[in-house]
Write an enzyme that holds these catalytic residues in place. Structure first.
Site, short mmCIF file in Angstrom:
data_model
loop_
_atom_site.label_atom_id
_atom_site.label_comp_id
_atom_site.label_asym_id
_atom_site.label_seq_id
_atom_site.Cartn_x
_atom_site.Cartn_y
_atom_site.Cartn_z
N THR A 18 0.81 -1.24 0.00
CA THR A 18 0.00 0.00 0.00
C THR A 18 0.84 1.27 0.00
O THR A 18 0.30 2.36 0.22
CB THR A 18 -0.93 0.05 1.24
OG1 THR A 18 -0.10 0.05 2.41
CG2 THR A 18 -1.90 -1.11 1.28
N TRP A 19 2.14 1.15 -0.23
CA TRP A 19 2.96 2.37 -0.23
C TRP A 19 2.45 3.31 -1.31
O TRP A 19 2.14 2.86 -2.42
CB TRP A 19 4.42 1.98 -0.49
CG TRP A 19 5.39 3.08 -0.19
CD1 TRP A 19 5.16 4.19 0.58
CD2 TRP A 19 6.74 3.17 -0.63
NE1 TRP A 19 6.29 4.96 0.66
CE2 TRP A 19 7.28 4.37 -0.06
CE3 TRP A 19 7.57 2.38 -1.42
CZ2 TRP A 19 8.59 4.77 -0.29
CZ3 TRP A 19 8.87 2.78 -1.64
CH2 TRP A 19 9.38 3.96 -1.09
N ASP A 47 -0.34 -5.28 3.35
CA ASP A 47 0.81 -4.70 4.03
C ASP A 47 0.74 -3.18 4.02
O ASP A 47 0.54 -2.57 2.97
CB ASP A 47 2.10 -5.13 3.31
CG ASP A 47 3.33 -4.50 3.94
OD1 ASP A 47 3.77 -5.01 4.99
OD2 ASP A 47 3.83 -3.48 3.41
N TYR A 52 3.47 5.30 5.78
CA TYR A 52 2.95 5.54 4.43
C TYR A 52 1.90 6.65 4.46
O TYR A 52 0.80 6.48 4.99
CB TYR A 52 2.35 4.26 3.82
CG TYR A 52 3.33 3.10 3.71
CD1 TYR A 52 4.70 3.30 3.82
CD2 TYR A 52 2.88 1.81 3.49
CE1 TYR A 52 5.60 2.24 3.72
CE2 TYR A 52 3.77 0.73 3.39
CZ TYR A 52 5.14 0.98 3.52
OH TYR A 52 6.01 -0.07 3.43
N GLN A 163 10.92 -8.55 6.42
CA GLN A 163 10.43 -8.00 5.14
C GLN A 163 11.55 -7.17 4.53
O GLN A 163 11.99 -6.19 5.12
CB GLN A 163 9.19 -7.13 5.38
CG GLN A 163 8.61 -6.61 4.08
CD GLN A 163 7.40 -5.71 4.28
OE1 GLN A 163 7.47 -4.50 3.99
NE2 GLN A 163 6.29 -6.26 4.74
N TYR A 191 9.53 -7.10 -0.55
CA TYR A 191 8.95 -5.81 -0.98
C TYR A 191 9.62 -5.34 -2.27
O TYR A 191 10.69 -5.84 -2.65
CB TYR A 191 8.94 -4.78 0.14
CG TYR A 191 10.21 -4.07 0.54
CD1 TYR A 191 10.84 -3.14 -0.28
CD2 TYR A 191 10.75 -4.28 1.81
CE1 TYR A 191 11.97 -2.45 0.12
CE2 TYR A 191 11.90 -3.60 2.23
CZ TYR A 191 12.50 -2.68 1.37
OH TYR A 191 13.63 -2.00 1.78
N LEU A 194 8.25 -5.93 -7.85
CA LEU A 194 8.20 -5.56 -9.28
C LEU A 194 9.23 -4.47 -9.57
O LEU A 194 9.12 -3.79 -10.60
CB LEU A 194 6.79 -5.07 -9.64
CG LEU A 194 5.67 -6.07 -9.34
CD1 LEU A 194 4.29 -5.44 -9.55
CD2 LEU A 194 5.83 -7.31 -10.22
N1 LIG Z 1 9.46 -2.53 4.54
C1 LIG Z 1 9.87 -1.57 3.74
O1 LIG Z 1 10.81 -0.83 4.04
C2 LIG Z 1 9.17 -1.38 2.43
C3 LIG Z 1 9.72 -0.55 1.45
C4 LIG Z 1 9.06 -0.44 0.23
C5 LIG Z 1 7.88 -1.10 0.02
N2 LIG Z 1 7.31 -1.87 1.00
C6 LIG Z 1 6.02 -2.58 0.82
O2 LIG Z 1 6.11 -3.37 -0.37
C7 LIG Z 1 5.06 -3.00 -1.27
C8 LIG Z 1 5.50 -3.21 -2.70
O3 LIG Z 1 6.60 -2.40 -3.05
P1 LIG Z 1 6.43 -1.06 -3.93
O4 LIG Z 1 5.07 -0.52 -3.78
O5 LIG Z 1 7.55 -0.15 -3.55
O6 LIG Z 1 6.75 -1.51 -5.40
P2 LIG Z 1 6.28 -2.70 -6.39
O7 LIG Z 1 5.16 -3.46 -5.84
O8 LIG Z 1 7.52 -3.39 -6.79
O9 LIG Z 1 5.80 -1.87 -7.67
C9 LIG Z 1 4.67 -1.03 -7.65
C10 LIG Z 1 4.54 -0.42 -9.04
O10 LIG Z 1 4.30 -1.46 -9.99
C11 LIG Z 1 3.17 -1.14 -10.80
N3 LIG Z 1 2.45 -2.40 -11.06
C12 LIG Z 1 1.89 -3.23 -10.15
N4 LIG Z 1 1.37 -4.32 -10.74
C13 LIG Z 1 1.57 -4.16 -12.07
C14 LIG Z 1 1.25 -4.95 -13.20
N5 LIG Z 1 0.63 -6.12 -13.07
N6 LIG Z 1 1.59 -4.47 -14.42
C15 LIG Z 1 2.24 -3.29 -14.54
N7 LIG Z 1 2.58 -2.51 -13.51
C16 LIG Z 1 2.26 -2.95 -12.28
C17 LIG Z 1 2.35 -0.18 -9.96
O11 LIG Z 1 1.65 0.70 -10.80
P3 LIG Z 1 0.03 0.74 -10.83
O12 LIG Z 1 -0.37 1.36 -9.52
O13 LIG Z 1 -0.28 1.56 -12.02
O14 LIG Z 1 -0.44 -0.68 -10.96
C18 LIG Z 1 3.41 0.56 -9.18
O15 LIG Z 1 3.90 1.65 -9.92
C19 LIG Z 1 4.79 -1.54 -0.88
O16 LIG Z 1 3.58 -1.06 -1.42
C20 LIG Z 1 4.85 -1.63 0.62
O17 LIG Z 1 3.64 -2.16 1.15
C21 LIG Z 1 7.97 -2.05 2.19
#
Ligand SMILES: NC(=O)c1ccc[n+]([C@@H]2O[C@H](COP(=O)([O-])OP(=O)(O)OC[C@H]3O[C@@H](n4cnc5c(N)ncnc54)[C@H](OP(=O)(O)O)[C@@H]3O)[C@@H](O)[C@H]2O)c1
Length: 282
Positions: A18-19, A47, A52, A163, A191, A194
């Protein structure tokens, strides 16, 4: 949905991040719909973090889960390191619960290691468990040596997961952290699975290796990235999407089981390091 067990509770093999969600009011309805579509498709592990949008993502998540059976959901939030001590953690946890409209978290994570001693955080986490406010706790962004520090701390071995950043283009955890977690039978929550839609490693989604497998298997490049992580034992990717179409695309990655040959192609194009590397973070 293929389940793994986290704290005795079944959690989906792929979760939802949900970031950056909840911070733009004009996009809130679409973001809620995306999360709800994911839950309906079985992505019931959600998550979030107090960080966030300074609570905005937790609020959006709270709206998205309204009407779903709470016991079917697996809710994860994180506490800032500077709040992860006796002085603030209890109030922060209450604030997260209120924003999410729930009376317990399935999992509460220390977002990263700060200056508050791990022993104090562990004690507080155990107290939150005893009070029924959380069912389990874990950590985030801890490398292997820090995990070893944690496990040397009294009660530290009750940690349920770490994580960390992990995607096909960033495989440092495979050298030491992932084998250590596997040895302790702890899942790794991946995390940025993608690579933030490819932006963390520009050549990833368009690479010939990913494109070739996507074409042959009639899958999307993002599904190939998720399938690569799902092929690793005990790894739970948590992709984030603000679009229901992308979310459903991600959920369907569970049906894509890569062959040994396909995994070999990806490995050759994006090899794991053969030496220790610092934990990748964003
Ligand atoms: N613990 C930590 O320190 C930490 C740090 C970073 C993240 N996180 C957690 O991990 C989660 C995931 O990481 P993230 O949000 O940084 O990045 P991610 O999930 O690797 O990538 C998100 C991006 O991918 C795009 N996307 C998603 N599904 C897609 C698909 N099927 N086809 C094309 N594009 C797609 C999304 O765009 P659209 O919105 O247009 O689909 C968004 O721009 C976070 O949301 C958070 O909950 C934790």
């Amino acid at each position: 949905m293929d389940f793994i067990t986290l704290c005795g509770a079944p959690a989906g093999r792929i979760g939802q991040g949900t970031w950056e969600l909840g911070v733009r009011p004009e996009r809130a309805a679409q973001e809620r719909d995306a999360l709800r579509a994911g839950i309906e498709a079985g992505m019931t592990l959600l998550d979030t973090a107090e960080m966030y949008g300074e609570g905005a993502a937790e609020e959006l998540l709270g709206q998205a889960i309204r009407g779903f059976d709470r016991e079917r959901l697996y809710l994860v939030s994180k506490v800032y390191p500077h709040n992860a001590g006796r002085q603030n953690i209890f109030q922060c946890c209450e604030d997260s619960l209120r924003r999410m409209g729930t009376d317990y978290l399935d999992l509460y994570l220390l977002h990263w290691r700060g200056t508050i001693p791990l022993a104090e955080t562990v004690e507080c986490m155990e107290e939150l468990k005893a009070r029924g406010r959380i069912r389990a706790w874990g950590v985030s962004n801890l490398d292997r040596s820090w995990m070893e520090d944690l496990f040397r701390t009294d009660g530290g071995d009750r940690c349920l997961t770490d994580q960390v950043l992990y995607h096909l283009g960033s495989r440092g955890v495979e050298y030491d952290l992932l084998p250590w977690l596997q040895q302790h039978q702890l899942p790794l929550m991946a995390y940025c699975p993608l690579a933030q839609g490819g932006s963390l490693r520009q050549e990833l989604l368009g690479s010939p290796a990913v494109q070739q497998i996507a074409r042959t298997r009639q899958a999307s490049p993002c599904q190939v990235l998720l399938a690569f992580l799902l092929a690793q034992s005990g790894v739970v990717p948590i992709p984030r999407s603000s679009s229901a179409r992308h979310t459903l695309d991600n959920a369907a990655a569970l049906d894509l089981r890569l062959t040994a040959e396909e995994l070999g192609i990806l490995d050759k194009a994006f090899p794991a390091p053969d030496h220790p590397t610092p934990l990748d973070v964003v």
